[in-house]
Motif scaffolding. Structure first.
Motif, PDB file in Angstrom:
ATOM      1  N   MET A 106       0.830  -1.212   0.000  1.00  0.00           N
ATOM      2  CA  MET A 106       0.000   0.000   0.000  1.00  0.00           C
ATOM      3  C   MET A 106       0.864   1.262   0.000  1.00  0.00           C
ATOM      4  N   ASN A 107       1.995   1.242   0.699  1.00  0.00           N
ATOM      5  CA  ASN A 107       2.896   2.399   0.675  1.00  0.00           C
ATOM      6  C   ASN A 107       3.444   2.624  -0.729  1.00  0.00           C
ATOM      7  N   ASN A 108       3.805   1.547  -1.412  1.00  0.00           N
ATOM      8  CA  ASN A 108       4.285   1.667  -2.794  1.00  0.00           C
ATOM      9  C   ASN A 108       3.193   2.220  -3.705  1.00  0.00           C
ATOM     10  N   ILE A 109       1.979   1.738  -3.526  1.00  0.00           N
ATOM     11  CA  ILE A 109       0.854   2.200  -4.340  1.00  0.00           C
ATOM     12  C   ILE A 109       0.581   3.680  -4.077  1.00  0.00           C
ATOM     13  N   ARG A 110       0.573   4.079  -2.811  1.00  0.00           N
ATOM     14  CA  ARG A 110       0.321   5.490  -2.484  1.00  0.00           C
ATOM     15  C   ARG A 110       1.407   6.393  -3.061  1.00  0.00           C
ATOM     16  N   SER A 111       2.655   5.938  -3.011  1.00  0.00           N
ATOM     17  CA  SER A 111       3.747   6.737  -3.582  1.00  0.00           C
ATOM     18  C   SER A 111       3.576   6.900  -5.083  1.00  0.00           C
ATOM     19  N   ALA A 112       3.234   5.825  -5.771  1.00  0.00           N
ATOM     20  CA  ALA A 112       3.023   5.894  -7.214  1.00  0.00           C
ATOM     21  C   ALA A 112       1.830   6.787  -7.545  1.00  0.00           C
ATOM     22  N   ALA A 113       0.748   6.651  -6.787  1.00  0.00           N
ATOM     23  CA  ALA A 113      -0.442   7.473  -7.016  1.00  0.00           C
ATOM     24  C   ALA A 113      -0.130   8.947  -6.769  1.00  0.00           C
ATOM     25  N   GLU A 114       0.659   9.226  -5.752  1.00  0.00           N
ATOM     26  CA  GLU A 114       0.993  10.618  -5.457  1.00  0.00           C
ATOM     27  C   GLU A 114       1.849  11.226  -6.569  1.00  0.00           C
ATOM     28  N   GLU A 115       2.757  10.475  -7.135  1.00  0.00           N
ATOM     29  CA  GLU A 115       3.550  10.978  -8.257  1.00  0.00           C
ATOM     30  C   GLU A 115       2.643  11.376  -9.420  1.00  0.00           C
ATOM     31  N   ILE A 116       1.620  10.577  -9.663  1.00  0.00           N
ATOM     32  CA  ILE A 116       0.688  10.852 -10.751  1.00  0.00           C
ATOM     33  C   ILE A 116      -0.082  12.150 -10.486  1.00  0.00           C
ATOM     34  N   VAL A 117      -0.671  12.264  -9.300  1.00  0.00           N
ATOM     35  CA  VAL A 117      -1.488  13.457  -9.010  1.00  0.00           C
ATOM     36  C   VAL A 117      -0.652  14.714  -8.877  1.00  0.00           C
ATOM     37  N   LEU A 118       0.567  14.589  -8.388  1.00  0.00           N
ATOM     38  CA  LEU A 118       1.420  15.779  -8.286  1.00  0.00           C
ATOM     39  C   LEU A 118       1.721  16.344  -9.666  1.00  0.00           C
TER      40      LEU A 118
END
Length: 124
Positions: A106-118
């Motif tokens: 989940m931490n990996n997924i959140r990091s990837a998702a945050e890169e996208i939204v940023l």
């Protein structure tokens, strides 16, 4: 004869140096209430998009813009995180079986998702 500024309702005040200066005020804005992504957008605009930042500020639209960005970014983060977890098979069953593996995934997924939204909402 009144100046254009005075015709539009502007007033002046006498400065200590004997010069007259216009009385300028920023429009009233609502109190800022936005989260992490709104603050990130605020910093980005202030440091990298100064003209746009100043325009939003003087038009009284900065807080509304930051709230909109914060809300949209949070919604996208939640949506992307759920979609990525589903596509990678990260479920509540995994959480119950191996909590550390679930947390790491989940931490990996959140990091990837945050890169996208940023890149989509904050730094454009």
């Amino acid at each position: 004869m009144k100046s254009l500024y005075e015709q539009m309702g502007g007033t002046y005040h006498l400065g200590e140096d004997g010069m007259y200066y216009p009385n300028l005020e920023l429009p009233e804005e609502e109190a800022p209430r936005y989260g992490k992504y709104g603050r990130m957008r605020h910093t980005y605009l202030r440091e990298h998009k100064k003209a746009y930042y100043t325009t939003l500020l003087f038009d009284g639209k900065l807080v509304a813009h930051l709230k909109e960005i914060d809300n949209a970014t949070n919604i996208q983060m939640e949506l992307i995180t759920k979609q990525m977890a589903k596509s990678q098979g990260i479920t509540e069953a995994l959480k119950a079986k191996d909590q550390m593996a679930w947390v790491g995934a989940m931490n990996n997924i959140r990091s990837a998702a945050e890169e996208i939204v940023l890149s989509e909402y904050i730094y454009n």
